[in-house]
Design an enzyme around this catalytic site. Structure first.
Site, mmCIF file in Angstrom:
data_model
loop_
_atom_site.group_PDB
_atom_site.id
_atom_site.type_symbol
_atom_site.label_atom_id
_atom_site.label_comp_id
_atom_site.label_asym_id
_atom_site.label_seq_id
_atom_site.Cartn_x
_atom_site.Cartn_y
_atom_site.Cartn_z
ATOM 1 N N THR A 98 0.610 -1.149 -0.160
ATOM 2 C CA THR A 98 0.026 -0.004 -0.164
ATOM 3 C C THR A 98 0.912 1.116 0.161
ATOM 4 O OG1 THR A 98 -1.652 -1.117 1.223
ATOM 5 C CG2 THR A 98 -1.911 1.089 1.287
ATOM 6 N N CYS A 99 1.966 1.303 0.917
ATOM 7 C CA CYS A 99 2.729 2.359 0.751
ATOM 8 C C CYS A 99 3.467 2.548 -0.703
ATOM 9 C CB CYS A 99 3.930 2.153 2.007
ATOM 10 S SG CYS A 99 3.027 1.888 3.554
ATOM 11 N N ALA A 100 3.926 1.532 -1.059
ATOM 12 C CA ALA A 100 4.624 1.807 -2.381
ATOM 13 C C ALA A 100 3.429 2.176 -3.399
ATOM 14 C CB ALA A 100 5.247 0.297 -2.945
#
Length: 166
Positions: free
Chosen positions: A59-61
């Site tokens: 999700t961060c990526a």
């Protein structure tokens, strides 16, 4: 203190996001070249702070990729992707992905950014990392939008964050 969830389990942060209409707290963060960047370095530009736990999660990526795409279409806007990842990991990720419309910054040295913005997890399995949040600043450094994502594994509301810039 704010409460969010991680896969449905409640976790807390050390504080609250800055309020809309207030001046954004000053910060000093480490860039991928190990230089120090401060909020004043972006004075006169609109700034999107994409804050997240670690670039090494899906999700961060994806948030970094999405903001990289969106940033290319925004005038006088800088997107700062902020985590406690080491600058080497941030640089490796952006280099491998070909992301050059965002600026990766790390809060690994002092952790003061996370404390000042109220986004450090105070407990739970991500304790010490930064809560997924978006803060948008105008050219004067005033907060014009905030979102602390209520479920940590979910993506931020990109549309809402960027609408304030159109």
């Amino acid at each position: 203190m704010a409460t969010v969830t991680l896969k449905g389990n409640a976790i807390n942060t050390v504080g609250e996001l800055p309020k809309t209409g207030t001046k954004a707290p000053a910060f000093s963060l480490t860039a991928t070249d190990l230089s120090t960047k401060s909020l004043s370095d972006f004075s006169g530009s609109r700034v999107v702070l994409n804050i997240f736990p670690s670039v090494d999660t899906g999700t961060c990526a994806q948030s970094v990729r999405q903001f990289n795409t969106e940033a290319s279409e925004l005038e006088n806007t800088k997107v700062l992707c902020i985590s406690k990842d080491l600058p080497f990991a941030q640089d490796r990720f952006c280099g491998a992905e070909g992301l050059d419309n965002v600026i990766s910054l790390s809060d690994f040295k002092t952790g003061s950014f996370g404390k000042d913005y109220g986004v450090v997890f105070a407990d739970g399995p991500l304790e010490g990392l930064l809560s997924r949040s978006v803060v948008v600043l105008n050219e004067s450094g005033e907060v014009i939008y905030t979102e602390q994502v209520s479920e940590t594994v979910d993506e931020p509301n990109y549309k809402a964050a960027l609408e304030v810039l159109y």
